[in-house]
Design a protein around this motif. Sequence first.
Motif, short mmCIF file in Angstrom:
data_model
loop_
_atom_site.label_atom_id
_atom_site.label_comp_id
_atom_site.label_asym_id
_atom_site.label_seq_id
_atom_site.Cartn_x
_atom_site.Cartn_y
_atom_site.Cartn_z
N ALA A 190 -1.54 14.10 11.96
CA ALA A 190 -1.05 13.09 12.91
C ALA A 190 -2.17 12.28 13.51
O ALA A 190 -1.85 11.17 13.70
N ILE A 191 -3.47 12.94 13.71
CA ILE A 191 -4.55 12.26 14.06
C ILE A 191 -4.75 11.02 13.03
O ILE A 191 -5.20 10.11 13.19
N THR A 192 -4.99 11.63 11.61
CA THR A 192 -5.36 10.53 10.84
C THR A 192 -4.46 9.41 10.68
O THR A 192 -4.75 8.22 10.49
N ARG A 193 -3.09 9.60 10.94
CA ARG A 193 -2.13 8.46 10.80
C ARG A 193 -2.35 7.66 11.93
O ARG A 193 -2.24 6.38 11.95
N ARG A 194 -2.51 8.16 13.18
CA ARG A 194 -2.89 7.38 14.08
C ARG A 194 -4.26 6.52 14.22
O ARG A 194 -4.53 5.25 14.47
N LEU A 195 -5.05 7.33 13.42
CA LEU A 195 -6.52 6.37 13.17
C LEU A 195 -6.27 5.26 12.29
O LEU A 195 -6.81 4.29 12.58
N VAL A 196 -5.76 5.43 11.39
CA VAL A 196 -5.42 4.30 10.21
C VAL A 196 -4.61 3.20 10.80
O VAL A 196 -4.94 2.06 10.60
N THR A 197 -3.55 3.72 11.66
CA THR A 197 -2.71 2.78 12.35
C THR A 197 -3.41 1.88 13.20
O THR A 197 -3.36 0.75 13.23
N ALA A 198 -4.46 2.41 14.01
CA ALA A 198 -5.38 1.74 14.84
C ALA A 198 -5.88 0.56 14.13
O ALA A 198 -6.43 -0.49 14.41
N LYS A 199 -6.64 1.18 12.98
CA LYS A 199 -7.47 0.28 12.17
C LYS A 199 -6.50 -0.85 11.58
O LYS A 199 -7.11 -2.12 11.92
N LEU A 200 -5.38 -0.56 11.07
CA LEU A 200 -4.64 -1.80 10.48
C LEU A 200 -3.98 -2.85 11.59
O LEU A 200 -3.80 -3.97 11.50
N SER A 201 -3.77 -2.08 12.77
CA SER A 201 -3.40 -2.94 13.71
C SER A 201 -4.24 -4.26 14.37
O SER A 201 -3.96 -5.24 14.46
N HIS A 202 -5.61 -3.86 14.05
CA HIS A 202 -6.62 -5.04 14.37
C HIS A 202 -6.49 -6.15 13.40
O HIS A 202 -6.51 -7.24 13.67
N TYR A 203 -6.51 -5.76 11.92
CA TYR A 203 -6.41 -6.64 11.08
C TYR A 203 -5.11 -7.35 11.05
O TYR A 203 -5.08 -8.64 10.97
N GLY A 204 -4.10 -6.40 11.44
CA GLY A 204 -2.79 -7.29 11.34
C GLY A 204 -2.54 -8.36 12.44
O GLY A 204 -2.10 -9.39 12.38
N ALA A 205 -3.16 -7.98 13.67
CA ALA A 205 -3.13 -9.06 14.81
C ALA A 205 -3.92 -10.21 14.58
O ALA A 205 -3.52 -11.26 15.14
N TRP A 206 -5.17 -9.85 13.96
CA TRP A 206 -6.01 -11.04 13.74
C TRP A 206 -5.31 -12.03 12.56
O TRP A 206 -5.50 -13.22 12.80
N LEU A 207 -4.88 -11.43 11.51
CA LEU A 207 -4.28 -12.11 10.39
C LEU A 207 -2.93 -12.84 10.87
O LEU A 207 -2.98 -14.19 10.42
N ASN B 19 0.59 14.30 4.51
CA ASN B 19 -0.74 14.87 4.08
C ASN B 19 -2.00 13.78 4.32
O ASN B 19 -1.46 12.53 4.22
N VAL B 20 -3.22 14.32 4.30
CA VAL B 20 -4.18 13.36 4.54
C VAL B 20 -4.36 12.41 3.44
O VAL B 20 -4.81 11.14 3.59
N ASP B 21 -4.34 13.13 2.23
CA ASP B 21 -4.42 12.12 0.97
C ASP B 21 -3.30 10.97 0.89
O ASP B 21 -3.63 9.73 0.56
N THR B 22 -2.02 11.28 1.50
CA THR B 22 -1.25 10.05 1.33
C THR B 22 -1.66 8.95 2.29
O THR B 22 -1.32 7.85 2.33
N VAL B 23 -2.37 9.66 3.60
CA VAL B 23 -2.77 8.64 4.58
C VAL B 23 -3.68 7.82 4.18
O VAL B 23 -3.88 6.66 4.22
N ARG B 24 -4.75 8.47 3.23
CA ARG B 24 -5.85 7.58 2.71
C ARG B 24 -5.34 6.39 1.82
O ARG B 24 -5.99 5.58 1.65
N GLY B 25 -4.17 6.85 0.73
CA GLY B 25 -3.64 6.02 -0.09
C GLY B 25 -3.04 4.83 0.89
O GLY B 25 -3.35 3.79 0.20
N TRP B 26 -2.33 5.05 1.76
CA TRP B 26 -1.80 3.87 2.43
C TRP B 26 -3.00 3.06 3.08
O TRP B 26 -2.95 1.75 3.08
N GLY C 251 -10.30 24.14 14.26
CA GLY C 251 -9.51 24.91 14.80
C GLY C 251 -8.19 24.18 15.11
O GLY C 251 -7.15 24.35 15.85
N LEU C 252 -7.89 23.15 14.32
CA LEU C 252 -6.48 22.53 14.27
C LEU C 252 -5.76 22.51 13.09
O LEU C 252 -6.15 22.82 11.85
N ALA C 253 -4.23 22.68 13.22
CA ALA C 253 -3.47 22.95 12.14
C ALA C 253 -3.31 21.58 11.39
O ALA C 253 -3.57 20.60 11.71
N GLU C 254 -2.87 21.68 10.26
CA GLU C 254 -2.81 20.57 9.33
C GLU C 254 -2.00 19.75 9.77
O GLU C 254 -2.62 18.48 9.57
#
Length: 289
Positions: free
Chosen positions: A10-27, A54-61, A2-5
């Motif tokens: 936007a959700i996937t961008r925030r999700l990957v940003t959250a993931k990378l933030s932990h690696y960034g802070a740790w390293l 798009n989600v494919d670009t998010v996955r690529g980054w 029920g969500l528009a593309e």
Amino acid sequence: QGLAEPEVVAITRRLVTAKLSHYGAWLRREGGAEAGLALAAINESLEGLAEATNVDTVRGWEGHAAAATFVCLNGRVRDSAFSSSKREPHEQRDRWNSLLDLAYSMLFARLNTLLRTRGLCPFLGFLHSPINRFESLVCDLQEPFRARMDRFVLKLVNLGSIQEKDFRKLDDGRFFLESAAMGRFLEAFEQEMKTRLRSEPGNLEQLLFGQVYALEGWVKGTEELRFYQADYQPGRRCRPGTPTPAKSMHRQLDPVPAATPGSSSGSPPLAVQGAELPPGEQVGHQQIP
């Protein structure tokens, strides 16, 4: 869902940003030449994510940063028997990938149980596609906690809890832990669930509960969608070994006490306050070699 593309992106961008933030802070705290290269890839990916449409670009980054962090972290392993050139999920072609698979599987199982006990469908994800009939939402929620699993596995190997001799190699080339070592691994994982790092507002078990309750609140329309995220700013410098206060290190998520699975309570337990700890205070296994 029920969500528009654009909403999904936007959700996937925030999700990957959250993931990378932990690696960034740790390293950034760890420092070193390898960390610098990985941080450069993380920062580049964070910039790219901000423009992803798009989600494919998010996955690529996400993949760009993940490849660099894998090389960096494997380079910190002291035992050459665990050397690995790249991440190969579910293949078990070397000891390091086999351990990562095991840790991620344990995390997956825990999150899957938590989602189901809260009545959430684990198959409707955002970043991971549901077309292959696996719990894609569970895979999504793993992402902000992958850095914690990498720390856990690195600690096991560098402290000698898991060694080269603990693996058996099958005829097809795959590596698996022997029974005795598996027992040690499972015991260590349960201890890790109860461990609170100095920079975090709760132990790992509480943080997993907090993430699931945050998602549940969003599904019910009672709160905004939040992901477990470190306060990582690419332009800010931090000396290696400098502790980051718990109050500023993690945001967008309040940990909650672990509840009994299957609880019928319609509201989450009272949130734990992320109190800042005095410098040098030990909390579980916070010191990672």
